[in-house]
Design an enzyme around this catalytic site. Sequence first.
Site: not given
Length: 323
Positions: A180, A229, A299
Amino acid sequence: MSFPDLLSLHPELSEGLRGKLVTNQPMSAVSWFRTGGPAQLLFQPADAEDLSLFLAKLPPEIPVLPVGLGSNLLIRDGGLEGVVIRLSAKGFGQIEPAGEGRLRVGAAVPDKRLAEAAAQAGLGGFAFYTGIPGGIGGALRMNAGAHGTETCERMVELVAIDRKGARHVLTNADMDYAYRHSGASKDLIFVEAVMEGVPSSEEAIRAEMAAVVEHRERAQPIREKTGGSTFKNPDGTSAWKEIDRAGCRGLRIGGAQMSELHCNFMINTGEATGHDLECLGETVRKRVFETSGIKLHWEIKRLGNFGPEGEIAPFLGVTEEAA
């Protein structure tokens, strides 16, 4: 609230441009959470050349923020100073062949549209994008992934425009990809990329896509105002498991709630502010840390100035050393 009109202060910015400039544009229409204050100036360039022209004229002290489809953004109630750049589908929404097994994809292309184009072309390896509610520009920046595949496995090279309007071509190795994360300069705005798949039958690809859709509809609150998320998965566990263990499934603050269906999804139940959402997220981080000692990392990208309700401290004030 509103900011000083940048176009009045810098009338030269609009000269020769073909794109759209809007001052004090409400960002609640952009964010999937439907919250957030205004952008001081929103620019939607007509194409990459238009973007380069604008950036070359923009004074270096004015902040620039590229925004994609807005699916993983939490925009604070005080809004965004400087220029927000949003790439249009018309100027940056192309998908075209780029050699054997490859597609050239504009940064404004929705992830699921790339998955569909790849299926039609008989290219496997893109089905995971069916379940990611964002655009390719954001996927390239954050190395978006799902179901065991990440963007770094598909990206060959990309084209970016820097803060001075210069064009750059970056290879996969230049991106320094991790979970990520990419190591590309924050000053770069991605405009297109070459993506590579593997030959496969359309039937097999569509079966994989259908499985992704079925999982998403069953396990995620996709019909809510959400940002996907909320937290990255910690090493050795899942964010949702730690949130659940800390008793935060369904937790509410104001109009913000951790989903009952998937507790790593934050939702706007109707009247949430950016403050509600960020306060809820930091409350969850604090409780997870107190329960398991795990420090969750956001995130979702939180951007902009805090509003009249004030600043929200990480972990609601727990020190970084303790957390």
